[in-house]
Design a protein around this motif. Structure first.
Motif, mmCIF file in Angstrom:
data_model
loop_
_atom_site.group_PDB
_atom_site.id
_atom_site.type_symbol
_atom_site.label_atom_id
_atom_site.label_comp_id
_atom_site.label_asym_id
_atom_site.label_seq_id
_atom_site.Cartn_x
_atom_site.Cartn_y
_atom_site.Cartn_z
ATOM 1 N N LEU A 221 0.274 -1.006 0.045
ATOM 2 C CA LEU A 221 -0.237 0.096 0.109
ATOM 3 C C LEU A 221 0.453 0.851 0.279
ATOM 4 C CD1 LEU A 221 -2.709 -0.984 2.360
ATOM 5 C CD2 LEU A 221 -2.805 -1.111 0.117
ATOM 6 N N LEU A 222 2.020 0.980 0.685
ATOM 7 C CA LEU A 222 3.267 2.522 0.383
ATOM 8 C C LEU A 222 3.118 2.879 -0.762
ATOM 9 C CD1 LEU A 222 5.310 3.931 1.969
ATOM 10 C CD2 LEU A 222 6.525 2.615 1.818
ATOM 11 N N SER A 223 3.153 4.409 -1.611
ATOM 12 C CA SER A 223 3.413 4.991 -2.757
ATOM 13 C C SER A 223 4.842 4.834 -2.500
ATOM 14 C CB SER A 223 2.337 5.094 -3.119
ATOM 15 O OG SER A 223 2.650 6.862 -2.872
ATOM 16 N N ARG A 224 5.729 5.026 -4.445
ATOM 17 C CA ARG A 224 6.928 5.548 -3.916
ATOM 18 C C ARG A 224 6.602 7.324 -4.233
ATOM 19 N NH1 ARG A 224 6.360 1.914 -9.363
ATOM 20 N NH2 ARG A 224 8.898 0.436 -8.941
ATOM 21 N N ARG A 225 5.556 8.001 -4.162
ATOM 22 C CA ARG A 225 5.232 8.826 -4.213
ATOM 23 C C ARG A 225 5.616 9.500 -2.834
ATOM 24 N NH1 ARG A 225 0.949 12.805 -6.684
ATOM 25 N NH2 ARG A 225 2.790 12.702 -8.478
ATOM 26 N N GLU A 226 5.014 9.268 -1.824
ATOM 27 C CA GLU A 226 4.960 8.966 -0.400
ATOM 28 C C GLU A 226 6.137 8.818 0.486
ATOM 29 O OE1 GLU A 226 2.145 7.175 3.520
ATOM 30 O OE2 GLU A 226 1.976 6.498 1.566
ATOM 31 N N LEU A 227 6.602 7.471 -0.199
ATOM 32 C CA LEU A 227 7.653 7.066 0.412
ATOM 33 C C LEU A 227 9.776 8.208 0.231
ATOM 34 C CD1 LEU A 227 9.616 5.228 2.039
ATOM 35 C CD2 LEU A 227 10.403 4.148 -0.512
ATOM 36 N N ARG A 228 9.115 9.029 -1.026
ATOM 37 C CA ARG A 228 10.493 9.720 -1.728
ATOM 38 C C ARG A 228 9.629 11.188 -1.048
ATOM 39 N NH1 ARG A 228 8.653 8.296 -7.857
ATOM 40 N NH2 ARG A 228 10.096 6.993 -8.722
ATOM 41 N N ASP A 229 8.748 11.518 -0.398
ATOM 42 C CA ASP A 229 8.169 12.514 -0.029
ATOM 43 C C ASP A 229 8.443 12.888 1.635
ATOM 44 O OD1 ASP A 229 7.050 13.587 -1.284
ATOM 45 O OD2 ASP A 229 5.315 13.482 -1.554
ATOM 46 N N TYR A 230 8.511 11.319 2.142
ATOM 47 C CA TYR A 230 8.505 10.400 3.422
ATOM 48 C C TYR A 230 10.053 11.081 3.976
ATOM 49 C CZ TYR A 230 8.712 8.655 8.290
ATOM 50 O OH TYR A 230 8.829 8.057 9.266
ATOM 51 N N MET A 231 11.182 9.893 1.888
ATOM 52 C CA MET A 231 12.858 10.331 2.497
ATOM 53 C C MET A 231 13.015 11.454 2.633
ATOM 54 S SD MET A 231 13.710 7.671 3.171
ATOM 55 C CE MET A 231 12.318 7.047 4.292
ATOM 56 N N SER A 232 12.656 12.383 1.852
ATOM 57 C CA SER A 232 12.792 14.175 1.561
ATOM 58 C C SER A 232 12.541 14.992 2.490
ATOM 59 C CB SER A 232 12.334 15.179 0.603
ATOM 60 O OG SER A 232 12.228 16.119 0.787
ATOM 61 N N GLU A 233 11.455 14.893 3.487
ATOM 62 C CA GLU A 233 11.563 15.598 4.862
ATOM 63 C C GLU A 233 12.358 15.169 5.763
ATOM 64 O OE1 GLU A 233 7.341 14.076 5.779
ATOM 65 O OE2 GLU A 233 6.801 14.888 4.457
ATOM 66 N N ARG A 234 13.421 14.123 5.928
ATOM 67 C CA ARG A 234 13.402 13.381 7.157
ATOM 68 C C ARG A 234 15.625 14.142 6.430
ATOM 69 N NH1 ARG A 234 9.415 12.687 7.644
ATOM 70 N NH2 ARG A 234 8.964 11.794 9.852
ATOM 71 N N GLY A 235 15.635 14.448 5.055
ATOM 72 C CA GLY A 235 17.136 14.475 4.417
ATOM 73 C C GLY A 235 17.440 13.374 4.025
ATOM 74 N N LEU A 236 16.383 12.442 3.481
ATOM 75 C CA LEU A 236 17.918 11.309 3.456
ATOM 76 C C LEU A 236 17.569 11.024 1.665
ATOM 77 C CD1 LEU A 236 16.354 9.207 6.015
ATOM 78 C CD2 LEU A 236 18.528 9.860 5.941
ATOM 79 N N SER A 237 17.006 11.995 0.602
ATOM 80 C CA SER A 237 16.663 11.863 -0.317
ATOM 81 C C SER A 237 17.780 11.640 -1.532
ATOM 82 C CB SER A 237 15.998 13.089 -0.811
ATOM 83 O OG SER A 237 14.212 13.253 -0.694
ATOM 84 N N ALA A 238 19.004 11.897 -0.755
ATOM 85 C CA ALA A 238 20.883 12.557 -1.863
ATOM 86 C C ALA A 238 20.976 10.663 -1.895
ATOM 87 C CB ALA A 238 21.148 12.460 -0.759
ATOM 88 N N ARG A 239 20.319 9.912 -0.371
ATOM 89 C CA ARG A 239 20.998 7.865 -0.082
ATOM 90 C C ARG A 239 20.018 7.204 -0.683
ATOM 91 N NH1 ARG A 239 22.211 7.702 5.158
ATOM 92 N NH2 ARG A 239 22.157 5.882 4.682
ATOM 93 N N VAL A 240 18.063 7.852 -0.203
ATOM 94 C CA VAL A 240 17.639 6.796 -0.650
ATOM 95 C C VAL A 240 17.347 6.725 -1.865
ATOM 96 C CG1 VAL A 240 15.710 5.449 0.117
ATOM 97 C CG2 VAL A 240 17.389 6.450 1.471
ATOM 98 N N ARG A 241 17.176 6.058 -3.399
ATOM 99 C CA ARG A 241 17.044 5.578 -4.535
ATOM 100 C C ARG A 241 15.832 4.806 -4.273
ATOM 101 N NH1 ARG A 241 19.905 7.248 -9.362
ATOM 102 N NH2 ARG A 241 18.714 7.254 -10.466
ATOM 103 N N VAL A 242 14.107 5.796 -4.817
ATOM 104 C CA VAL A 242 13.229 4.995 -5.481
ATOM 105 C C VAL A 242 13.212 4.638 -6.763
ATOM 106 C CG1 VAL A 242 10.562 4.717 -4.197
ATOM 107 C CG2 VAL A 242 12.561 5.872 -2.907
ATOM 108 N N PRO A 243 13.355 3.637 -6.797
ATOM 109 C CA PRO A 243 13.478 3.700 -8.785
ATOM 110 C C PRO A 243 12.148 3.036 -9.272
ATOM 111 C CG PRO A 243 14.751 1.762 -7.783
ATOM 112 C CD PRO A 243 14.217 2.318 -6.529
ATOM 113 N N GLU A 244 11.947 3.623 -10.187
ATOM 114 C CA GLU A 244 10.674 2.826 -11.783
ATOM 115 C C GLU A 244 11.391 1.662 -11.924
ATOM 116 O OE1 GLU A 244 8.023 4.819 -11.238
ATOM 117 O OE2 GLU A 244 8.871 6.456 -10.927
ATOM 118 N N ASP A 245 9.801 0.643 -12.250
ATOM 119 C CA ASP A 245 10.519 -0.261 -12.741
ATOM 120 C C ASP A 245 11.263 -0.297 -13.986
ATOM 121 O OD1 ASP A 245 9.052 -1.062 -10.955
ATOM 122 O OD2 ASP A 245 7.306 -1.588 -12.252
ATOM 123 N N GLY A 246 12.272 -0.714 -14.765
ATOM 124 C CA GLY A 246 12.810 -0.978 -15.328
ATOM 125 C C GLY A 246 14.422 -0.383 -15.666
ATOM 126 N N GLU A 247 14.789 0.609 -14.696
ATOM 127 C CA GLU A 247 15.423 1.458 -14.590
ATOM 128 C C GLU A 247 17.020 1.190 -13.887
ATOM 129 O OE1 GLU A 247 16.423 5.852 -11.202
ATOM 130 O OE2 GLU A 247 14.827 5.366 -11.202
#
Length: 253
Positions: A221-247
């Motif tokens: 039930l967790l979406s990529r957008r929700e996870l990316r936003d949560y990581m961004s809020e915690r300053g973790l986006s540079a280290r946490v990659r949430v890839p798309e299918d095929g990436e």
């Protein structure tokens, strides 16, 4: 080293000149039923593969199956995979995989060497309480080789003592957690939540995260957008990659 997210938990990992196919699931969109007693009762998988199966299979040297639930090894993959390739697995799955026709099944009890690569099996918890018990044994795997980043594929687990121990012992430079916050109608999530991913990132120091197992199976039930936003809020986006299918993402030591 490079990692390509095919879809869900299916990965192609280029490591030390060899290519591993991890947790192959090849079913067409909607070909399989929804998991019973779960939210969002729609057929699985929820999306098509991003590339033909022939392209997924091209160049693979070995198969790695973390466990044999249908979203990690499905009937389509069982039918289409080359049966002669080395297949690494957790010990409880050996007999089932042999019965499915795979000819070179190598259970990893502790460690196993192959082609200059050391594979180490790690523990995990596929949920809590009675549900976690019913989900059966699951494993993660660590890959190590000279001049390559140490890679930890955590498998279907929540954040738990076993994951924390694996990070402490192996000091991976790249971690692949299986997220999605999959759950049943009752009980706690059985794969990592956004909070689990944040804990993992904080525990893993400077490690890079490549998050898989999202937006494909009906009870994730967790979406990529929700996870990316949560990581961004915690300053973790540079280290946490949430890839798309095929990436595909390249990692250097």
């Amino acid at each position: 080293m490079h990692i390509q997210l095919i879809r869900h938990a299916t990965l192609k990992v280029g490591y030390k000149g060899r290519t591993f196919l991890v947790d192959p699931m090849f079913s067409r969109e909607g070909e399989l039923p929804a998991v019973v007693n779960t939210p969002n009762q729609r057929p699985n998988p929820g999306v098509e593969l991003p590339l033909p199966v022939s392209d997924v299979l091209a160049g693979i040297d070995a198969i790695l199956v973390t466990h044999t639930h249908a979203d990690h090894l499905d009937p389509a993959a069982t039918r289409l995979l080359p049966k002669h390739l080395p297949l690494f697995c957790q010990p409880p799955d050996r007999e089932k995989l042999l019965e499915l026709g795979f000819e070179q099944v190598f259970p990893v009890e502790g460690e196993r060497e192959w082609e200059g690569i050391r594979l180490t099996r790690t523990g995990g918890r596929h949920g809590t309480g009675e549900i976690g018990e019913k989900m059966g044994p699951v494993s993660g795997f660590v890959l190590k080789a000279n001049q390559e980043p140490t890679l930890y594929i955590a498998g279907d687990t929540i954040w738990c003592e076993e994951v924390e121990r694996a990070i402490s012992v192996h000091q991976p430079e790249v971690v692949v957690p299986f997220a999605g916050a999959a759950r049943f109608l009752t009980g706690d999530p059985i794969t990592m939540t956004k909070e689990d991913i944040a804990r993992l990132a904080e525990c893993a120091g400077e490690s890079q995260l490549f998050v898989a197992h999202m937006e494909v199976w009906n009870h994730c039930l967790l979406s990529r957008r929700e996870l990316r936003d949560y990581m961004s809020e915690r300053g973790l986006s540079a280290r946490v990659r949430v890839p798309e299918d095929g990436e595909t993402v390249e990692y250097q030591r």
